[in-house]
Design a protein around this motif. Structure first.
Motif, mmCIF file in Angstrom:
data_model
loop_
_atom_site.group_PDB
_atom_site.id
_atom_site.type_symbol
_atom_site.label_atom_id
_atom_site.label_comp_id
_atom_site.label_asym_id
_atom_site.label_seq_id
_atom_site.Cartn_x
_atom_site.Cartn_y
_atom_site.Cartn_z
ATOM 1 N N UNK A 50 0.828 -1.197 0.000
ATOM 2 C CA UNK A 50 0.000 0.000 0.000
ATOM 3 C C UNK A 50 0.864 1.249 0.000
ATOM 4 N N UNK A 51 0.330 2.370 0.466
ATOM 5 C CA UNK A 51 1.085 3.631 0.452
ATOM 6 C C UNK A 51 2.301 3.571 1.377
ATOM 7 N N UNK A 52 3.432 4.036 0.897
ATOM 8 C CA UNK A 52 4.630 4.150 1.731
ATOM 9 C C UNK A 52 5.213 5.549 1.544
ATOM 10 N N UNK A 53 6.043 5.955 2.482
ATOM 11 C CA UNK A 53 6.688 7.271 2.414
ATOM 12 C C UNK A 53 8.122 7.181 1.918
ATOM 13 N N UNK A 54 8.752 6.023 2.130
ATOM 14 C CA UNK A 54 10.150 5.867 1.732
ATOM 15 C C UNK A 54 10.411 4.437 1.277
ATOM 16 N N UNK A 55 11.247 4.321 0.261
ATOM 17 C CA UNK A 55 11.681 3.026 -0.251
ATOM 18 C C UNK A 55 13.191 2.945 -0.081
ATOM 19 N N UNK A 56 13.663 1.874 0.568
ATOM 20 C CA UNK A 56 15.099 1.654 0.733
ATOM 21 C C UNK A 56 15.471 0.378 -0.016
ATOM 22 N N UNK A 57 16.192 0.542 -1.112
ATOM 23 C CA UNK A 57 16.639 -0.598 -1.913
ATOM 24 C C UNK A 57 17.979 -1.082 -1.376
ATOM 25 N N UNK A 58 17.913 -2.070 -0.509
ATOM 26 C CA UNK A 58 19.105 -2.603 0.127
ATOM 27 C C UNK A 58 19.474 -4.000 -0.367
ATOM 28 N N UNK A 59 18.519 -4.736 -0.911
ATOM 29 C CA UNK A 59 18.767 -6.120 -1.323
ATOM 30 C C UNK A 59 19.926 -6.188 -2.311
ATOM 31 N N UNK A 60 20.837 -7.108 -2.059
ATOM 32 C CA UNK A 60 21.971 -7.253 -2.954
ATOM 33 C C UNK A 60 22.706 -8.557 -2.688
ATOM 34 N N UNK A 61 23.466 -9.007 -3.675
ATOM 35 C CA UNK A 61 24.280 -10.202 -3.518
ATOM 36 C C UNK A 61 25.710 -9.876 -3.923
ATOM 37 N N UNK A 62 26.659 -10.568 -3.298
ATOM 38 C CA UNK A 62 28.058 -10.275 -3.527
ATOM 39 C C UNK A 62 28.755 -11.316 -4.380
ATOM 40 N N UNK A 63 29.935 -10.944 -4.845
ATOM 41 C CA UNK A 63 30.748 -11.878 -5.624
ATOM 42 C C UNK A 63 32.186 -11.394 -5.656
ATOM 43 N N UNK A 64 33.083 -12.251 -5.210
ATOM 44 C CA UNK A 64 34.515 -12.052 -5.401
ATOM 45 C C UNK A 64 34.959 -13.094 -6.407
ATOM 46 N N UNK A 65 35.503 -12.661 -7.520
ATOM 47 C CA UNK A 65 35.878 -13.620 -8.553
ATOM 48 C C UNK A 65 36.820 -12.972 -9.551
ATOM 49 N N UNK A 66 37.592 -13.820 -10.234
ATOM 50 C CA UNK A 66 38.342 -13.355 -11.399
ATOM 51 C C UNK A 66 37.379 -13.369 -12.580
ATOM 52 N N UNK A 67 37.388 -12.327 -13.374
ATOM 53 C CA UNK A 67 36.434 -12.269 -14.475
ATOM 54 C C UNK A 67 36.627 -13.461 -15.417
ATOM 55 N N UNK A 68 37.860 -13.946 -15.535
ATOM 56 C CA UNK A 68 38.115 -15.090 -16.408
ATOM 57 C C UNK A 68 37.403 -16.342 -15.919
ATOM 58 N N UNK A 69 37.167 -16.421 -14.608
ATOM 59 C CA UNK A 69 36.490 -17.590 -14.049
ATOM 60 C C UNK A 69 35.017 -17.378 -13.782
ATOM 61 N N UNK A 70 34.487 -16.244 -14.204
ATOM 62 C CA UNK A 70 33.089 -15.890 -13.939
ATOM 63 C C UNK A 70 32.236 -16.145 -15.168
ATOM 64 N N UNK A 71 31.274 -17.034 -15.037
ATOM 65 C CA UNK A 71 30.385 -17.284 -16.170
ATOM 66 C C UNK A 71 29.490 -16.077 -16.402
ATOM 67 N N UNK A 72 29.050 -15.904 -17.620
ATOM 68 C CA UNK A 72 28.149 -14.796 -17.913
ATOM 69 C C UNK A 72 26.799 -14.990 -17.228
ATOM 70 N N UNK A 73 26.396 -16.229 -16.999
ATOM 71 C CA UNK A 73 25.160 -16.475 -16.254
ATOM 72 C C UNK A 73 25.286 -15.939 -14.828
ATOM 73 N N UNK A 74 26.453 -16.164 -14.215
ATOM 74 C CA UNK A 74 26.670 -15.665 -12.861
ATOM 75 C C UNK A 74 26.713 -14.136 -12.865
ATOM 76 N N UNK A 75 27.367 -13.553 -13.841
ATOM 77 C CA UNK A 75 27.410 -12.095 -13.939
ATOM 78 C C UNK A 75 26.003 -11.525 -14.077
ATOM 79 N N UNK A 76 25.177 -12.194 -14.880
ATOM 80 C CA UNK A 76 23.798 -11.723 -15.045
ATOM 81 C C UNK A 76 23.016 -11.843 -13.739
ATOM 82 N N UNK A 77 23.270 -12.887 -12.965
ATOM 83 C CA UNK A 77 22.600 -13.039 -11.667
ATOM 84 C C UNK A 77 22.918 -11.858 -10.752
ATOM 85 N N UNK A 78 24.178 -11.450 -10.743
ATOM 86 C CA UNK A 78 24.587 -10.317 -9.905
ATOM 87 C C UNK A 78 23.865 -9.050 -10.345
#
Length: 248
Positions: free
Chosen positions: A67-95
């Motif tokens: 319903x009606x709100x006064x403020x929205x705080x977008x905090x949801x997030x997921x992390x990733x430590x990786x070498x880009x060479x070892x990161x699949x594009x599917x995983x990058x898209x998930x992030x």
């Protein structure tokens, strides 16, 4: 009594921020993929809602239920430590689907009610990794830097409707579950040539003395929501404040 909806409240920054706003007398809608009633104190001013920011139907149901709100705080997030060479594009898209497009989707979903009332605040939580290049965080940093740019442009777009938009940038927060939650995504993301480099990186990170605590982020979000004169970007945590000062 004002109402805030906060995403990603199952742990860390979101959980701390939800509790802080409750203590300050706000109505709080705490969202998470799977709501848990044991995380926050029972209160007539607290509502728990299921929300997956990557799922359009879940977002629609949450907006209808909130319903009606006064403020929205977008905090949801997921992390990733990786070498880009070892990161699949599917995983990058998930992030990006969670950190970037999830934030955009929530903004888009709630802007109509703010615009119609000519009132509202949107705060997006990103990271100070966007202020200084750090190895092994290329994908994660890109997802958060995109939100920074999105937020700054959105603030100009919504200003004519009296909607404030801002950023909170936390620093390194080893006391939260962020790293633990990222571990499941970090299988085989460091090819053999990067293993020694990654081991050295992790060892140095553990020796960091100045860090960010969840309470720092909660206070920064509170300021961002309640102070119309607050700057567009608010660093949260001692390390974040120091880094932000260096980047000026």
């Amino acid at each position: 009594m004002k109402t805030v909806l906060i995403t990603g409240c199952s742990s860390g920054f979101g959980l701390e921020t939800a509790g802080y706003f409750l203590k300050q007398g706000w109505k709080v809608i705490a969202t998470m993929r799977t709501p848990r009633e044991d995380l926050l104190p029972r209160s007539e001013h607290l509502r728990l809602l299921a929300l997956d920011v990557t799922d359009a139907e879940s977002i629609h149901h949450a907006v209808e239920a909130a319903g009606p709100i006064d403020a929205l705080v977008n905090n949801a997030g997921i992390g990733l430590l990786s070498a880009i060479e070892g990161t699949s594009m599917d995983l990058a898209r998930d992030i990006f689907n969670t950190n970037t497009f999830g934030t955009m989707a929530l903004c888009k979903a709630f802007i109509p009610q703010f615009r119609q009332r000519k009132s509202g605040v949107i705060i997006n939580v990103t990271s100070t990794v966007t202020l200084k290049p750090i190895p092994l965080l290329a994908v994660y940093t890109a997802s958060k830097a995109a939100v920074n740019a999105f937020t700054e442009s959105l603030a100009l777009e919504l200003a004519p409707f009296n909607i404030r938009v801002g950023l909170v940038l936390p620093g390194l927060a080893p006391s939260t579950d962020f790293g633990k939650n990222a571990a499941s995504r970090m299988q085989n993301v460091f090819p053999e040539p990067y293993e020694a480099f990654a081991a050295n990186f992790f060892a140095n990170a553990k020796n960091t003395a100045v860090v960010t605590y969840a309470a720092d982020v909660a206070h920064a979000v509170w300021q961002a929501v309640n102070d119309p004169s607050a700057p567009m970007r608010i660093p949260a945590g001692a390390d974040a404040v120091a880094l932000a000062a260096q980047s000026l």
